[in-house]
Design a protein around this motif. Sequence first.
Motif, PDB file in Angstrom:
ATOM      1  N   LYS A 230       0.817  -1.212   0.000  1.00 54.61           N
ATOM      2  CA  LYS A 230       0.000   0.000   0.000  1.00 54.61           C
ATOM      3  C   LYS A 230       0.858   1.273   0.000  1.00 54.61           C
ATOM      4  O   LYS A 230       2.015   1.272   0.396  1.00 54.61           O
ATOM      5  CB  LYS A 230      -0.911   0.013   1.222  1.00 54.61           C
ATOM      6  N   ASN A 231       0.239   2.385  -0.471  1.00 47.37           N
ATOM      7  CA  ASN A 231       0.848   3.722  -0.447  1.00 47.37           C
ATOM      8  C   ASN A 231       2.071   3.825  -1.347  1.00 47.37           C
ATOM      9  O   ASN A 231       3.026   4.552  -1.045  1.00 47.37           O
ATOM     10  CB  ASN A 231       1.219   4.130   0.982  1.00 47.37           C
ATOM     11  N   HIS A 232       2.036   3.074  -2.467  1.00 44.24           N
ATOM     12  CA  HIS A 232       3.148   3.156  -3.416  1.00 44.24           C
ATOM     13  C   HIS A 232       2.596   3.121  -4.842  1.00 44.24           C
ATOM     14  O   HIS A 232       2.943   2.280  -5.662  1.00 44.24           O
ATOM     15  CB  HIS A 232       4.137   2.010  -3.182  1.00 44.24           C
ATOM     16  N   THR A 233       1.677   4.066  -5.103  1.00 43.05           N
ATOM     17  CA  THR A 233       1.086   4.187  -6.432  1.00 43.05           C
ATOM     18  C   THR A 233       1.424   5.561  -7.004  1.00 43.05           C
ATOM     19  O   THR A 233       2.083   6.383  -6.367  1.00 43.05           O
ATOM     20  CB  THR A 233      -0.446   4.034  -6.368  1.00 43.05           C
ATOM     21  N   SER A 234       0.939   5.810  -8.211  1.00 44.55           N
ATOM     22  CA  SER A 234       1.181   7.108  -8.843  1.00 44.55           C
ATOM     23  C   SER A 234       0.495   8.238  -8.102  1.00 44.55           C
ATOM     24  O   SER A 234       0.781   9.416  -8.338  1.00 44.55           O
ATOM     25  CB  SER A 234       0.711   7.077 -10.306  1.00 44.55           C
ATOM     26  N   LYS A 235      -0.439   7.895  -7.194  1.00 48.34           N
ATOM     27  CA  LYS A 235      -1.085   8.913  -6.365  1.00 48.34           C
ATOM     28  C   LYS A 235      -0.346   9.130  -5.052  1.00 48.34           C
ATOM     29  O   LYS A 235      -0.722  10.005  -4.269  1.00 48.34           O
ATOM     30  CB  LYS A 235      -2.531   8.505  -6.065  1.00 48.34           C
ATOM     31  N   ASP A 236       0.688   8.328  -4.810  1.00 47.95           N
ATOM     32  CA  ASP A 236       1.356   8.338  -3.510  1.00 47.95           C
ATOM     33  C   ASP A 236       2.756   8.943  -3.541  1.00 47.95           C
ATOM     34  O   ASP A 236       3.586   8.635  -2.691  1.00 47.95           O
ATOM     35  CB  ASP A 236       1.447   6.915  -2.953  1.00 47.95           C
ATOM     36  N   TYR A 237       3.033   9.769  -4.526  1.00 43.82           N
ATOM     37  CA  TYR A 237       4.284  10.532  -4.473  1.00 43.82           C
ATOM     38  C   TYR A 237       4.058  11.917  -5.057  1.00 43.82           C
ATOM     39  O   TYR A 237       3.222  12.113  -5.945  1.00 43.82           O
ATOM     40  CB  TYR A 237       5.438   9.810  -5.177  1.00 43.82           C
ATOM     41  N   SER A 238       4.781  12.863  -4.524  1.00 45.93           N
ATOM     42  CA  SER A 238       4.601  14.259  -4.913  1.00 45.93           C
ATOM     43  C   SER A 238       5.094  14.503  -6.336  1.00 45.93           C
ATOM     44  O   SER A 238       6.155  14.009  -6.733  1.00 45.93           O
ATOM     45  CB  SER A 238       5.366  15.165  -3.947  1.00 45.93           C
TER      46      SER A 238
END
Length: 342
Positions: A230-238
């Motif tokens: 979890k928390n490692h998608t294209s939505k999860d990095y600036s």
Amino acid sequence: MIPVDFLPKAKKLKLISLFSGCGGMDLGFRGDFNVMGKRYERNPYDILFSNDIVQKACDTYSYNFDHEAYCCDIKELDYSLLPKADVVIGGFPCQDFSLAGKRKGLSTDRGKLYIEMKKVIEYIKPMAFVAENVDGIRRSKAGDDTSALDIILDDFRNLGYNVVYKVLNAADYGVPQNRIRVIIVGIKADLHKFMKYPKPTNGNDCDNPWITSREAIDDLWDMIDKTTIKNHTSKDYSKAKFYPGKHTQGNCRIKADKPSPTIRSEHHGNIEGHYRTTNPNVPDDMTGWRRLSVRECARLQTFPDNFEFPVSSSDAYKQIGNAVPPVLAWHIARALYISLYM
């Protein structure tokens, strides 16, 4: 300093957590998690009550623990809700003591929030307490020759505790991050005991070197949107831009062969870049740089991969940056238990 491999056989201790955030310190005190292939055993603490003022931090906490965090301003906390406890822990807000902040220290309401922790300790009368803050608290002046830390230590001692502090670097305890923090511990004076801090496990004076950023996160580099973690998608990095030639916060990359710099809550969109690049022949070409993902930051803070952040990436960055690294807290928890029972 003491090794914490083995604990004496004694009772479980009941624990109250204040300024809990998303639960980094609480996870360390509880134990029972895996990080970077290493098992951190269950610790003899039962967390009975947790509190934070930020609803989204409480949401993350409640998602990952067996009990819900109680969300309210600690200054409005109803003490009748507090159970009897043996230990109180808390990382009272550090922004006003941070060398990276405005350094207003004890002159602000937020800088004085340690008093609320003191009030709870006075009410509960636990065997011991643990408080965490930034190293800047030693330099924050509260008088001609007095630091904010001096005043805080005296206030805690006046409650009837043997109070000591030590400056610890999380990297010395198996955290792949240089993160220097003041750890204050008080043990009831009538127990005639003092905190024995944990012996470092990594670094120049140890058999094990510091853990590097590469060891912690390299497997995640090309796994954006390709992993069940979890928390490692294209939505999860600036997606904030990098600016060539400028020396500003976050306009750089972490080093692969060293522990990362401190992950701070103020980073938000300006979290540092990954050490890898799509143009390795031109290291200064920023077009191939990617900022660290939420999961990579969580790894550098030693949150296990099954600890999820069910909030926006911006909120998750803040929560991770505000947290105590669970692995560091695990070592502190065990050292406190040994100090009480050996």
